[in-house]
Write an enzyme that holds these catalytic residues in place. Sequence first.
Site, PDB file in Angstrom:
ATOM      1  CD  GLU A 154     130.421  11.425   5.394  1.00 20.91           C
ATOM      2  OE1 GLU A 154     130.099  10.260   5.116  1.00 20.91           O
ATOM      3  OE2 GLU A 154     129.969  12.058   6.355  1.00 20.91           O
ATOM      4  CG  ASP A 198     123.490   7.600   5.882  1.00 22.82           C
ATOM      5  OD1 ASP A 198     122.859   8.306   5.069  1.00 22.82           O
ATOM      6  OD2 ASP A 198     123.657   7.920   7.075  1.00 22.82           O
ATOM      7  NE  ARG A 242     132.021   8.928  11.664  1.00 23.59           N
ATOM      8  CZ  ARG A 242     130.783   9.151  12.106  1.00 23.59           C
ATOM      9  NH1 ARG A 242     129.736   8.641  11.455  1.00 23.59           N
ATOM     10  NH2 ARG A 242     130.566   9.903  13.170  1.00 23.59           N
ATOM     11  CG  HIS A 269     126.514  11.274   7.696  1.00 20.24           C
ATOM     12  ND1 HIS A 269     127.864  11.085   7.826  1.00 20.24           N
ATOM     13  CD2 HIS A 269     125.981  10.936   8.905  1.00 20.24           C
ATOM     14  CE1 HIS A 269     128.149  10.677   9.047  1.00 20.24           C
ATOM     15  NE2 HIS A 269     127.014  10.570   9.724  1.00 20.24           N
ATOM     16  CD  GLN A 270     118.285  10.371   4.166  1.00 19.45           C
ATOM     17  OE1 GLN A 270     118.499  10.708   3.018  1.00 19.45           O
ATOM     18  NE2 GLN A 270     117.048  10.225   4.628  1.00 19.45           N
ATOM     19  CB  ALA A 271     121.580   6.843   9.188  1.00 25.86           C
ATOM     20  CG  PHE A 272     121.926  12.120  12.175  1.00 28.46           C
ATOM     21  CD1 PHE A 272     122.486  12.219  10.918  1.00 28.46           C
ATOM     22  CD2 PHE A 272     121.501  13.284  12.800  1.00 28.46           C
ATOM     23  CE1 PHE A 272     122.630  13.454  10.297  1.00 28.46           C
ATOM     24  CE2 PHE A 272     121.642  14.520  12.182  1.00 28.46           C
ATOM     25  CZ  PHE A 272     122.206  14.601  10.924  1.00 28.46           C
TER      26      PHE A 272
HETATM   27  P1  NAI Z   1     128.841   2.086  20.089  1.00 22.55           P
HETATM   28  O1  NAI Z   1     130.133   2.568  20.642  1.00 22.55           O
HETATM   29  O2  NAI Z   1     127.647   1.990  20.965  1.00 22.55           O
HETATM   30  O3  NAI Z   1     129.044   0.664  19.384  1.00 22.55           O
HETATM   31  C1  NAI Z   1     130.125   0.364  18.556  1.00 22.55           C
HETATM   32  C2  NAI Z   1     130.422  -1.120  18.750  1.00 22.55           C
HETATM   33  O4  NAI Z   1     131.444  -1.483  17.824  1.00 22.55           O
HETATM   34  C3  NAI Z   1     130.928  -1.454  20.155  1.00 22.55           C
HETATM   35  O5  NAI Z   1     130.157  -2.499  20.702  1.00 22.55           O
HETATM   36  C4  NAI Z   1     132.374  -1.856  19.921  1.00 22.55           C
HETATM   37  O6  NAI Z   1     132.834  -2.854  20.824  1.00 22.55           O
HETATM   38  C5  NAI Z   1     132.298  -2.387  18.500  1.00 22.55           C
HETATM   39  N1  NAI Z   1     133.593  -2.460  17.858  1.00 22.55           N
HETATM   40  C6  NAI Z   1     134.669  -1.668  18.001  1.00 22.55           C
HETATM   41  N2  NAI Z   1     135.686  -2.117  17.258  1.00 22.55           N
HETATM   42  C7  NAI Z   1     135.239  -3.226  16.622  1.00 22.55           C
HETATM   43  C8  NAI Z   1     135.832  -4.131  15.729  1.00 22.55           C
HETATM   44  N3  NAI Z   1     137.105  -4.012  15.332  1.00 22.55           N
HETATM   45  N4  NAI Z   1     135.089  -5.165  15.275  1.00 22.55           N
HETATM   46  C9  NAI Z   1     133.811  -5.331  15.692  1.00 22.55           C
HETATM   47  N5  NAI Z   1     133.194  -4.492  16.534  1.00 22.55           N
HETATM   48  C10 NAI Z   1     133.907  -3.458  17.006  1.00 22.55           C
HETATM   49  O7  NAI Z   1     128.548   3.083  18.841  1.00 22.55           O
HETATM   50  P2  NAI Z   1     127.141   3.320  18.137  1.00 22.55           P
HETATM   51  O8  NAI Z   1     126.402   4.405  18.818  1.00 22.55           O
HETATM   52  O9  NAI Z   1     126.457   2.025  17.942  1.00 22.55           O
HETATM   53  O10 NAI Z   1     127.619   3.900  16.739  1.00 22.55           O
HETATM   54  C11 NAI Z   1     128.359   3.110  15.831  1.00 22.55           C
HETATM   55  C12 NAI Z   1     128.878   4.001  14.724  1.00 22.55           C
HETATM   56  O11 NAI Z   1     127.779   4.497  13.939  1.00 22.55           O
HETATM   57  C13 NAI Z   1     129.584   5.280  15.222  1.00 22.55           C
HETATM   58  O12 NAI Z   1     130.947   5.022  15.506  1.00 22.55           O
HETATM   59  C14 NAI Z   1     129.418   6.218  14.070  1.00 22.55           C
HETATM   60  O13 NAI Z   1     130.558   6.093  13.249  1.00 22.55           O
HETATM   61  C15 NAI Z   1     128.194   5.694  13.326  1.00 22.55           C
HETATM   62  N6  NAI Z   1     127.060   6.621  13.331  1.00 22.55           N
HETATM   63  C16 NAI Z   1     126.511   6.988  12.125  1.00 22.55           C
HETATM   64  C17 NAI Z   1     125.417   7.830  12.091  1.00 22.55           C
HETATM   65  C18 NAI Z   1     124.760   8.208  10.795  1.00 22.55           C
HETATM   66  O14 NAI Z   1     123.919   9.128  10.777  1.00 22.55           O
HETATM   67  N7  NAI Z   1     125.073   7.559   9.684  1.00 22.55           N
HETATM   68  C19 NAI Z   1     124.854   8.395  13.315  1.00 22.55           C
HETATM   69  C20 NAI Z   1     125.453   7.889  14.523  1.00 22.55           C
HETATM   70  C21 NAI Z   1     126.533   7.053  14.505  1.00 22.55           C
END
Ligand code: NAI
Length: 332
Positions: free
Chosen positions: A263, A258, A234, A295-298
Amino acid sequence: MKIIFFSAKPYDRSFFNKHNGQFGFELEFFDTHLGPHIVHAITAADAVCVFVNDKVNAEVIRVLAEKGIKVIALRCAGFNNVDLEAAQRYGLKVCRVPAYSPEAVAEHALAMILTLNRKTHKAYNRVREQNFSLNGLLGFNLHGKTVGVIGTGNIGKAFCRIMTGVGCRVLGHDLTEDQELKDTGVVYKPREEVLRQSDIISLHCPLTEETHNLINRDTIVQMKKGVMLINTSRGKLIHTADAIEALKTGQIGYLGIDVYEQEEKLFFKDLSESIIDDDTIQRLMSFPNVLVTAHQAFFTAEALNEIALTTFENIRQLLSGRDVSHKGALLC
Ligand code: NAI
């Protein structure tokens, strides 16, 4: 049962229409973002389906509840744009797609690393103009480098696996440690250590109060000079003005993003005929060592299929009063 989609693009219509045969919902698509400016105009429906830049604040939720909406379905994993406390207060259910394709995002992070490092975008253009010179294309081996991963959840874990496979030493930082990753050689360290030791840092934690502007002047100075920083998570994880200052001094050697903090005014739109009044993104795009993708990673076919199927399944289960079967999908 009717679902209204916001921020709907042609590919959203295509994938949701394709899978609706087995669900039989009535679907209505709007290009516009959901936000206070439009929420009063919506007609009766059972659910709204929103994406990353829709603004689902308390005011929007109050109006949705008045209009009889029962479910807010995010067709993404991140949910920082929804006021969950307000949703709970007004009795709306909120669901998301927690892990539609972690590999899609992790692989895009790798693509950004390789582009920044080996400059394939420049090579592509050069060769097409019959310029076969290698000057300015020098990269470095990823093999043997130290990669720091902040957030080793679904996406971070997929990314750790890829980077381990490439031969990198992988350091992780998370609130909880993943034993499977440790078994494959990932070493967990405090955040300061990960920042200090890594040649490449990739952000995979969610945007929360704690992670807001996690990358700022104070944390950037802890990093190795010339570090490569990748953000597919993000935009607000990075204090952009501080990153620009660090790019100017060479403290950040490469930046791949990304996601971007402003954005919602730019991404997912064709602005090629417009004057962009955001000087920050214009400054970022002027650096030769910065790569911005919108924001195309997904954005893979596998992910879009999974997003449509899981979103429909979540809504069907919630509207029929059943539990949501996808782990981590129900937010409130
Ligand atoms: P997830 O919930 O599976 O993993 C997030 C991890 O971050 C968890 O293990 C959590 O414990 C950890 N975390 C939380 N607070 C933290 C901190 N202060 N320090 C270190 N680690 C911490 O989420 P997932 O599916 O891996 O997605 C992660 C992020 O990717 C999403 O929140 C979203 O913002 C972003 N995203 C971006 C996309 C894109 O197209 N660019 C697509 C999908 C998600």
